[in-house]
Design a protein around this motif. Structure first.
Motif, short mmCIF file in Angstrom:
data_model
loop_
_atom_site.label_atom_id
_atom_site.label_comp_id
_atom_site.label_asym_id
_atom_site.label_seq_id
_atom_site.Cartn_x
_atom_site.Cartn_y
_atom_site.Cartn_z
N UNK A 78 0.85 -1.19 0.00
CA UNK A 78 0.00 0.00 0.00
C UNK A 78 0.89 1.24 0.00
N UNK A 79 0.55 2.18 -0.89
CA UNK A 79 1.23 3.46 -0.96
C UNK A 79 0.22 4.57 -0.67
N UNK A 80 0.61 5.51 0.16
CA UNK A 80 -0.23 6.65 0.52
C UNK A 80 0.45 7.92 0.01
N UNK A 94 -3.32 3.72 -2.92
CA UNK A 94 -3.07 2.76 -4.01
C UNK A 94 -2.51 1.47 -3.42
N UNK A 95 -2.93 0.35 -3.98
CA UNK A 95 -2.36 -0.94 -3.61
C UNK A 95 -1.76 -1.60 -4.83
N UNK A 153 -3.69 -1.15 -8.16
CA UNK A 153 -5.09 -1.02 -7.79
C UNK A 153 -5.39 0.40 -7.31
N UNK A 154 -6.26 1.10 -8.06
CA UNK A 154 -6.60 2.48 -7.73
C UNK A 154 -8.09 2.68 -7.49
N UNK A 155 -8.92 1.70 -7.85
CA UNK A 155 -10.37 1.89 -7.74
C UNK A 155 -10.83 1.82 -6.28
N UNK A 156 -10.57 0.71 -5.60
CA UNK A 156 -10.96 0.59 -4.20
C UNK A 156 -9.97 -0.35 -3.51
N UNK A 157 -8.70 0.10 -3.38
CA UNK A 157 -7.67 -0.80 -2.84
C UNK A 157 -7.97 -1.23 -1.41
#
Length: 319
Positions: free
Chosen positions: A213-215, A270-271, A284-288
């Protein structure tokens, strides 16, 4: 700073609160004094430059079976009455999802939408990742049985999956003998209008598929997802199990390559999925998901990190 937060997501009664990332974000927001509203993407409306929805004021608690309380619904103007919209409904990434991004894009200059709706639309998980092909396993996007056969002959074993699938659904391994390849392509071509993703099979998948996971472009943490007995799929939704994970140098290199582009695009949460410590398969950007497991293993507060980033962006807009 107290914010009004509209959460666009699936029905609250259907979620698993023990592992749901959106629910963790809602708990964290509420603990910070933010006011929460819940609505579904299908409730969005537009007229005369306004985008509004029928939304329920909601409170949440970590009590299974009694985890949310709705107040009477209100008409919520997302451009005037909300400070933040969390776009968190699950895929499929279909025309309904795309339409929601178009509507939310019309308020994004006034209300912070996470993730940025334009960039969510422009970055479907299995297509945008092609911009980083140097980190990917050998990949073919096609509807052609002839091309799939040639790719199988080159790589020995392959995996076929829907280009806009999610949650580990409809992922098939095809061995070197090509048994059922023609039938599989026929079924996929009947079920989907778009091409399909074909990749070289990675034996390292037995050791897990890491979710990182990136924030706002920074690494928040990772969890390794191990496939169940007799499975090649490690998604938790299809029986995979989670394990504590550290990043390899290659994974840190992948994150460093992605970071500037995530920040530029406004993709705050983002995941990414990496197999064998080196092969990037999805962004994954929609609903990680994954933050609950990451925090459980690492003692971290990823939801808090996400809200820190959101609050800083709202403050920068209003200050």
């Amino acid at each position: 700073m107290s914010l009004t937060v509209a959460v666009q997501m699936d029905p609250l009664e259907s979620i698993n609160i023990a592992g749901d990332s959106t629910f963790a974000l809602m708990l964290s927001a509420q603990a910070r004094g933010h006011r929460l509203f819940h609505y579904a993407a299908t409730d969005l409306n537009y007229a005369d430059g306004r985008v509004w929805t029928r939304a329920h004021p909601v409170t949440v608690q970590q009590v299974e079976g009694d985890h949310f309380r709705f107040d009477a619904p209100v008409s919520l103007d997302l451009g005037a009455d909300a400070d933040v919209v969390l776009m968190r409904q699950d895929p499929p990434f279909d025309l309904g999802y795309i339409t929601a991004t178009h509507l939310l894009e019309r308020v994004a200059d006034r209300t912070l939408v996470v993730n940025d709706p334009r960039e969510v639309r422009n970055a479907p998980e299995k297509l945008w990742v092609l911009d980083f092909a140097r980190f990917m396993p050998p990949t073919l996007v096609t509807r052609s049985l002839e091309e799939a056969r040639a790719f199988l002959a080159e790589h020995g074993e392959i995996v076929i999956k829907p280009l806009h699938g999610n949650g580990g659904k409809a992922i098939f391994k095809v061995g070197s003998d090509g048994a059922n390849l023609s039938s599989l392509i026929e079924v996929f071509n009947t079920a989907y209008r778009e091409p399909h993703m074909v990749q070289a099979f990675l034996p390292g998948v037995v050791k897990g598929d890491k979710r990182i996971v990136l924030v706002d472009g920074e690494i928040a943490g990772a969890v390794n997802r191990l496939p169940g007995e007799g499975e090649i799929r490690s998604n938790l939704a299809v029986g995979g199990t989670a394990a504590k994970a550290a990043l390899t140098p290659r994974e840190e290199e992948i994150c460093a390559a992605l970071s500037p582009e995530l920040k530029r695009r406004g993709l705050l949460f983002v995941g990414i999925d990496v197999i064998g410590g080196e092969w990037l398969t999805e962004i994954n950007v929609t609903s990680p998901t994954g933050i609950v497991a990451i925090d459980r293993f690492n003692g971290t507060d990823t939801a808090g990190m996400i809200w820190d980033a959101i609050e800083a962006k709202v403050a920068a807009r209003t200050g």
